[in-house]
Design an enzyme around this catalytic site. Structure first.
Site, mmCIF file in Angstrom:
data_model
loop_
_atom_site.group_PDB
_atom_site.id
_atom_site.type_symbol
_atom_site.label_atom_id
_atom_site.label_comp_id
_atom_site.label_asym_id
_atom_site.label_seq_id
_atom_site.Cartn_x
_atom_site.Cartn_y
_atom_site.Cartn_z
ATOM 1 N N TYR A 1 0.838 -1.207 0.000
ATOM 2 C CA TYR A 1 0.000 0.000 0.000
ATOM 3 C C TYR A 1 0.876 1.262 0.000
ATOM 4 O O TYR A 1 0.624 2.205 -0.759
ATOM 5 C CB TYR A 1 -0.897 -0.045 1.240
ATOM 6 C CG TYR A 1 -1.926 1.049 1.337
ATOM 7 C CD1 TYR A 1 -3.108 0.992 0.606
ATOM 8 C CD2 TYR A 1 -1.729 2.129 2.191
ATOM 9 C CE1 TYR A 1 -4.063 1.995 0.709
ATOM 10 C CE2 TYR A 1 -2.677 3.139 2.305
ATOM 11 C CZ TYR A 1 -3.847 3.059 1.559
ATOM 12 O OH TYR A 1 -4.789 4.070 1.668
ATOM 13 N N LYS B 1 1.042 4.221 -2.830
ATOM 14 C CA LYS B 1 0.678 5.606 -2.508
ATOM 15 C C LYS B 1 1.866 6.556 -2.709
ATOM 16 O O LYS B 1 1.679 7.710 -3.119
ATOM 17 C CB LYS B 1 0.134 5.684 -1.078
ATOM 18 C CG LYS B 1 -1.182 4.938 -0.881
ATOM 19 C CD LYS B 1 -2.269 5.468 -1.795
ATOM 20 C CE LYS B 1 -3.622 4.809 -1.595
ATOM 21 N NZ LYS B 1 -4.654 5.366 -2.485
HETATM 22 P P1 NDP Z 1 -13.415 2.411 0.744
HETATM 23 O O1 NDP Z 1 -12.949 1.008 0.934
HETATM 24 O O2 NDP Z 1 -14.502 2.940 1.606
HETATM 25 O O3 NDP Z 1 -13.824 2.655 -0.790
HETATM 26 C C1 NDP Z 1 -12.974 2.219 -1.808
HETATM 27 C C2 NDP Z 1 -13.558 2.646 -3.130
HETATM 28 O O4 NDP Z 1 -12.677 2.172 -4.171
HETATM 29 C C3 NDP Z 1 -14.919 2.058 -3.382
HETATM 30 O O5 NDP Z 1 -15.740 3.026 -3.993
HETATM 31 C C4 NDP Z 1 -14.641 0.920 -4.328
HETATM 32 O O6 NDP Z 1 -15.690 0.696 -5.228
HETATM 33 C C5 NDP Z 1 -13.460 1.461 -5.120
HETATM 34 N N1 NDP Z 1 -12.694 0.404 -5.756
HETATM 35 C C6 NDP Z 1 -11.905 -0.537 -5.183
HETATM 36 N N2 NDP Z 1 -11.415 -1.362 -6.110
HETATM 37 C C7 NDP Z 1 -11.917 -0.954 -7.312
HETATM 38 C C8 NDP Z 1 -11.799 -1.412 -8.637
HETATM 39 N N3 NDP Z 1 -11.035 -2.471 -8.960
HETATM 40 N N4 NDP Z 1 -12.461 -0.738 -9.614
HETATM 41 C C9 NDP Z 1 -13.232 0.333 -9.318
HETATM 42 N N5 NDP Z 1 -13.400 0.816 -8.074
HETATM 43 C C10 NDP Z 1 -12.745 0.163 -7.090
HETATM 44 O O7 NDP Z 1 -12.093 3.301 0.869
HETATM 45 P P2 NDP Z 1 -11.863 4.807 1.331
HETATM 46 O O8 NDP Z 1 -13.010 5.657 0.948
HETATM 47 O O9 NDP Z 1 -11.385 4.790 2.728
HETATM 48 O O10 NDP Z 1 -10.581 5.172 0.430
HETATM 49 C C11 NDP Z 1 -10.654 5.926 -0.764
HETATM 50 C C12 NDP Z 1 -9.231 6.251 -1.190
HETATM 51 O O11 NDP Z 1 -8.596 7.007 -0.153
HETATM 52 C C13 NDP Z 1 -8.360 5.020 -1.421
HETATM 53 O O12 NDP Z 1 -7.472 5.249 -2.490
HETATM 54 C C14 NDP Z 1 -7.580 4.920 -0.114
HETATM 55 O O13 NDP Z 1 -6.360 4.248 -0.295
HETATM 56 C C15 NDP Z 1 -7.391 6.387 0.216
HETATM 57 N N6 NDP Z 1 -7.109 6.658 1.611
HETATM 58 C C16 NDP Z 1 -7.978 6.276 2.590
HETATM 59 C C17 NDP Z 1 -7.688 6.557 3.916
HETATM 60 C C18 NDP Z 1 -8.584 6.189 5.037
HETATM 61 O O14 NDP Z 1 -8.160 6.345 6.201
HETATM 62 N N7 NDP Z 1 -9.793 5.722 4.805
HETATM 63 C C19 NDP Z 1 -6.456 7.272 4.280
HETATM 64 C C20 NDP Z 1 -5.628 7.629 3.179
HETATM 65 C C21 NDP Z 1 -5.959 7.332 1.892
HETATM 66 P P3 NDP Z 1 -16.532 -0.690 -5.337
HETATM 67 O O15 NDP Z 1 -17.919 -0.288 -5.014
HETATM 68 O O16 NDP Z 1 -16.360 -1.068 -6.756
HETATM 69 O O17 NDP Z 1 -15.945 -1.680 -4.368
#
Ligand code: NDP
Length: 246
Positions: free
Chosen positions: A154, A158
């Site tokens: 990860y 990032k």
């Molecule tokens: P969630 O797990 O709540 O949501 C992840 C999202 O990514 C979902 O909408 C999911 O859609 C989508 N996704 C995953 N795999 C795919 C794929 N193969 N194709 C299309 N869509 C996909 O995560 P967060 O909202 O917490 O995270 C969002 C971003 O922020 C990420 O990049 C994460 O790394 C980053 N982030 C999050 C932090 C946190 O503390 N939460 C901190 C720092 C960064 P689907 O409905 O298709 O599953």
């Protein structure tokens, strides 16, 4: 301030969490949002935006599949004629200590978090360069800046987004396309609910502002970078982490 009326924005991973927060705020500021996630998963986000009077559509995409990204971008251009904002937000975590990490955990995380940004940016670039305007914003993480045990895959993905964005920012600046990164700290979403309560407690104690972030905190930074007011900002990493990494 931060008026986005008339702009077309693609947000990946818009079905929940941070992506839903970004899609909601961009639409509230007037953008037409193409909310992308797998299957019909972004439909609920779109319904909420439309109930609030905003403009959005749900599109199915698997960001690990280049053909699926081409269809997302091609369809958006066909329907709207332009793409002003791309937010690379879709992401996953497959945490494991290095000695136990499977090659597949590495490959899946790099494909979903990093290679997807390459594919999405490449797909939108031609039209942004042609229109001499565009915003590409990728959601990195504090972990990409500081590292974190158990997250080698990860953190690499990032940190990769940061180097990728800085390089691309230099390539397309002369075409008035800006490329920036937002690096959130701990934000309460489905992704972090999977972290054990104990670990969450430890992280929270390390946040100077004394609370985890919200999707709205991250969305505000994205909205700013997407706006005309951020026209002179490119190749930057905007940390939204409550001070946990300075
Ligand atoms: P969630 O797990 O709540 O949501 C992840 C999202 O990514 C979902 O909408 C999911 O859609 C989508 N996704 C995953 N795999 C795919 C794929 N193969 N194709 C299309 N869509 C996909 O995560 P967060 O909202 O917490 O995270 C969002 C971003 O922020 C990420 O990049 C994460 O790394 C980053 N982030 C999050 C932090 C946190 O503390 N939460 C901190 C720092 C960064 P689907 O409905 O298709 O599953």
């Amino acid at each position: 301030m931060f008026e986005l009326t008339g702009k077309v924005a693609i947000v990946t991973g818009a079905s929940r969490g941070i992506g839903r927060g970004i899609a909601t705020l961009l639409a509230a500021q007037g953008a037409h949002v193409v909310a992308a996630a797998r299957a019909e998963n972004a439909a609920e986000t779109v319904a909420r935006i439309q109930e609030a009077g905003g403009h959005a559509e749900a599109v199915s995409v698997d960001v690990t599949d280049a053909a699926s990204i081409e269809a997302l971008v091609g369809g958006t251009l066909e329907r709207h004629g332009r793409i002003d904002i791309l937010v690379n937000n879709a992401g996953i975590a497959r945490d494991q200590l290095m000695l136990r990490m499977k090659r597949d955990d590495w490959d899946q995380v790099i494909a979903t978090n990093l290679t997807s940004a390459f594919s999405c940016a490449q797909a939108v670039l031609k039209s942004m360069v042609r229109q001499r305007a565009g915003r590409i914003i990728s959601i990195s993480s504090v972990v990409g800046q500081s590292g974190n045990a158990g997250q080698a895959n990860y953190a690499a993905s990032k940190a990769g987004l940061i180097g990728f964005s800085k390089a691309l920012a230099r390539e397309v600046a002369s075409r008035n396309v800006t490329v920036n990164v937002v690096a959130p700290g701990l934000v309460e979403t489905d992704m972090t609910r999977a972290i054990a309560d104990k670990a969450q407690g430890e992280w929270s104690a390390r946040i100077p502002l004394g609370r985890p972030g919200t999707p709205a905190d991250v969305a505000a930074a994205v909205c700013f970078l997407a706006s005309d007011e951020a026209a002179y900002i490119t190749g930057q990493v905007l940390a939204v982490n409550g001070g946990m990494y300075m």
